[in-house]
Write a protein that holds these residues in place. Structure first.
Motif, PDB file in Angstrom:
ATOM      1  N   MET A   1      10.495 -25.351 -43.539  1.00  0.00           N
ATOM      2  CA  MET A   1      11.826 -25.415 -44.067  1.00  0.00           C
ATOM      3  C   MET A   1      11.873 -26.482 -45.148  1.00  0.00           C
ATOM      4  N   LYS A   2      11.242 -26.194 -46.246  1.00  0.00           N
ATOM      5  CA  LYS A   2      11.186 -27.158 -47.343  1.00  0.00           C
ATOM      6  C   LYS A   2      12.576 -27.383 -47.919  1.00  0.00           C
ATOM      7  N   GLY A   3      12.931 -28.629 -48.078  1.00  0.00           N
ATOM      8  CA  GLY A   3      14.220 -28.992 -48.623  1.00  0.00           C
ATOM      9  C   GLY A   3      15.356 -28.945 -47.625  1.00  0.00           C
ATOM     10  N   LYS A   4      15.065 -28.583 -46.383  1.00  0.00           N
ATOM     11  CA  LYS A   4      16.097 -28.477 -45.353  1.00  0.00           C
ATOM     12  C   LYS A   4      15.696 -29.241 -44.097  1.00  0.00           C
ATOM     13  N   GLU A   5      14.982 -30.339 -44.263  1.00  0.00           N
ATOM     14  CA  GLU A   5      14.469 -31.086 -43.129  1.00  0.00           C
ATOM     15  C   GLU A   5      15.560 -31.726 -42.282  1.00  0.00           C
ATOM     16  N   ASP A   6      16.719 -32.006 -42.885  1.00  0.00           N
ATOM     17  CA  ASP A   6      17.788 -32.659 -42.141  1.00  0.00           C
ATOM     18  C   ASP A   6      18.655 -31.661 -41.371  1.00  0.00           C
ATOM     19  N   ARG A   7      18.442 -30.371 -41.552  1.00  0.00           N
ATOM     20  CA  ARG A   7      19.246 -29.355 -40.892  1.00  0.00           C
ATOM     21  C   ARG A   7      18.617 -28.923 -39.571  1.00  0.00           C
ATOM     22  N   PHE A   8      19.421 -28.269 -38.739  1.00  0.00           N
ATOM     23  CA  PHE A   8      18.933 -27.719 -37.485  1.00  0.00           C
ATOM     24  C   PHE A   8      18.503 -26.280 -37.696  1.00  0.00           C
ATOM     25  N   ALA A   9      17.321 -25.931 -37.228  1.00  0.00           N
ATOM     26  CA  ALA A   9      16.852 -24.551 -37.233  1.00  0.00           C
ATOM     27  C   ALA A   9      17.389 -23.894 -35.968  1.00  0.00           C
ATOM     28  N   VAL A  10      18.206 -22.865 -36.127  1.00  0.00           N
ATOM     29  CA  VAL A  10      18.831 -22.192 -34.994  1.00  0.00           C
ATOM     30  C   VAL A  10      18.061 -20.918 -34.706  1.00  0.00           C
ATOM     31  N   ILE A  11      17.582 -20.795 -33.475  1.00  0.00           N
ATOM     32  CA  ILE A  11      16.805 -19.640 -33.045  1.00  0.00           C
ATOM     33  C   ILE A  11      17.494 -19.044 -31.831  1.00  0.00           C
ATOM     34  N   VAL A  12      17.907 -17.786 -31.936  1.00  0.00           N
ATOM     35  CA  VAL A  12      18.566 -17.125 -30.815  1.00  0.00           C
ATOM     36  C   VAL A  12      17.482 -16.464 -29.975  1.00  0.00           C
ATOM     37  N   GLY A  13      16.861 -17.254 -29.129  1.00  0.00           N
ATOM     38  CA  GLY A  13      15.769 -16.790 -28.294  1.00  0.00           C
ATOM     39  C   GLY A  13      14.980 -17.987 -27.806  1.00  0.00           C
ATOM     40  N   PRO A  14      13.897 -17.737 -27.077  1.00  0.00           N
ATOM     41  CA  PRO A  14      13.087 -18.847 -26.574  1.00  0.00           C
ATOM     42  C   PRO A  14      12.120 -19.364 -27.636  1.00  0.00           C
ATOM     43  N   VAL A  15      11.797 -20.647 -27.550  1.00  0.00           N
ATOM     44  CA  VAL A  15      10.796 -21.264 -28.415  1.00  0.00           C
ATOM     45  C   VAL A  15       9.574 -21.539 -27.549  1.00  0.00           C
ATOM     46  N   VAL A  16       8.437 -20.978 -27.940  1.00  0.00           N
ATOM     47  CA  VAL A  16       7.200 -21.145 -27.192  1.00  0.00           C
ATOM     48  C   VAL A  16       6.190 -21.888 -28.056  1.00  0.00           C
ATOM     49  N   ASP A  17       5.209 -22.473 -27.409  1.00  0.00           N
ATOM     50  CA  ASP A  17       4.187 -23.249 -28.107  1.00  0.00           C
ATOM     51  C   ASP A  17       3.143 -22.316 -28.701  1.00  0.00           C
ATOM     52  N   ASP A  18       2.665 -22.650 -29.892  1.00  0.00           N
ATOM     53  CA  ASP A  18       1.621 -21.880 -30.549  1.00  0.00           C
ATOM     54  C   ASP A  18       0.470 -22.834 -30.828  1.00  0.00           C
ATOM     55  N   THR A  19      -0.632 -22.661 -30.136  1.00  0.00           N
ATOM     56  CA  THR A  19      -1.765 -23.569 -30.294  1.00  0.00           C
ATOM     57  C   THR A  19      -2.499 -23.348 -31.610  1.00  0.00           C
ATOM     58  N   ARG A  20      -2.222 -22.255 -32.313  1.00  0.00           N
ATOM     59  CA  ARG A  20      -2.876 -22.011 -33.598  1.00  0.00           C
ATOM     60  C   ARG A  20      -2.352 -22.946 -34.676  1.00  0.00           C
ATOM     61  N   VAL A  21      -1.135 -23.470 -34.503  1.00  0.00           N
ATOM     62  CA  VAL A  21      -0.568 -24.414 -35.453  1.00  0.00           C
ATOM     63  C   VAL A  21      -1.057 -25.807 -35.052  1.00  0.00           C
ATOM     64  N   LEU A  22      -1.859 -26.419 -35.911  1.00  0.00           N
ATOM     65  CA  LEU A  22      -2.450 -27.698 -35.556  1.00  0.00           C
ATOM     66  C   LEU A  22      -1.473 -28.856 -35.741  1.00  0.00           C
ATOM     67  N   ASN A  23      -0.810 -28.908 -36.879  1.00  0.00           N
ATOM     68  CA  ASN A  23       0.114 -30.001 -37.163  1.00  0.00           C
ATOM     69  C   ASN A  23       1.539 -29.478 -37.106  1.00  0.00           C
ATOM     70  N   ALA A  24       2.280 -29.926 -36.121  1.00  0.00           N
ATOM     71  CA  ALA A  24       3.683 -29.520 -36.012  1.00  0.00           C
ATOM     72  C   ALA A  24       4.517 -30.480 -36.848  1.00  0.00           C
ATOM     73  N   PRO A  25       5.304 -29.980 -37.791  1.00  0.00           N
ATOM     74  CA  PRO A  25       6.138 -30.864 -38.607  1.00  0.00           C
ATOM     75  C   PRO A  25       7.358 -31.337 -37.820  1.00  0.00           C
ATOM     76  N   LYS A  26       8.035 -32.324 -38.381  1.00  0.00           N
ATOM     77  CA  LYS A  26       9.259 -32.820 -37.755  1.00  0.00           C
ATOM     78  C   LYS A  26      10.340 -31.764 -37.949  1.00  0.00           C
ATOM     79  N   LEU A  27      10.858 -31.236 -36.836  1.00  0.00           N
ATOM     80  CA  LEU A  27      11.871 -30.198 -36.879  1.00  0.00           C
ATOM     81  C   LEU A  27      12.997 -30.523 -35.915  1.00  0.00           C
ATOM     82  N   ASN A  28      14.198 -30.180 -36.302  1.00  0.00           N
ATOM     83  CA  ASN A  28      15.336 -30.206 -35.406  1.00  0.00           C
ATOM     84  C   ASN A  28      15.625 -28.758 -35.053  1.00  0.00           C
TER      85      ASN A  28
END
Length: 105
Positions: A1-28
């Motif tokens: 979410m480039k340029g939208k780091e201060d916003r909340f990402a709204v997901i209507v569903g479950p959030v699960v872990d993905d081990t393929r992503v090595l570096n998790a960015p700072k997300l709200n």
């Protein structure tokens, strides 16, 4: 979410872990539910994990939120319409029936 780091990402569903992503960015993130490992990775990166109920209390009008959704192109949409009509590119549910289809020999 480039340029939208201060916003909340709204997901209507479950959030699960993905081990393929090595570096998790700072997300709200606001979602229905989180797995323990996904919540741990998001908070370790400096982000926040809140439920949709908490988001409604925090931002009732939806300001500073970004709604994330999946792809809308799915297999079922290929069947919408009327198959057999001239100039219709609709995919029929059943293929043509042969002489021996569905009969015991």
């Amino acid at each position: 979410m480039k340029g939208k780091e201060d916003r909340f990402a709204v997901i209507v569903g479950p959030v699960v872990d993905d081990t393929r992503v090595l570096n998790a960015p700072k997300l709200n993130v606001a979602a229905l539910r989180f797995t323990e490992s996904a919540r741990a990775r998001i908070t370790k990166a400096g982000g926040q994990c809140i439920t949709l109920d908490q988001l409604i209390l925090k931002a009732p009008t939806g300001t500073n939120t970004v709604l994330l959704r999946g792809n809308k192109n799915r297999e079922a949409k290929k069947h919408f319409g009327a198959p057999g009509v001239p100039h219709s590119n609709v995919k029929p549910y059943a293929k043509h029936r042969s002489e021996h289809s569905g009969t015991a020999i």
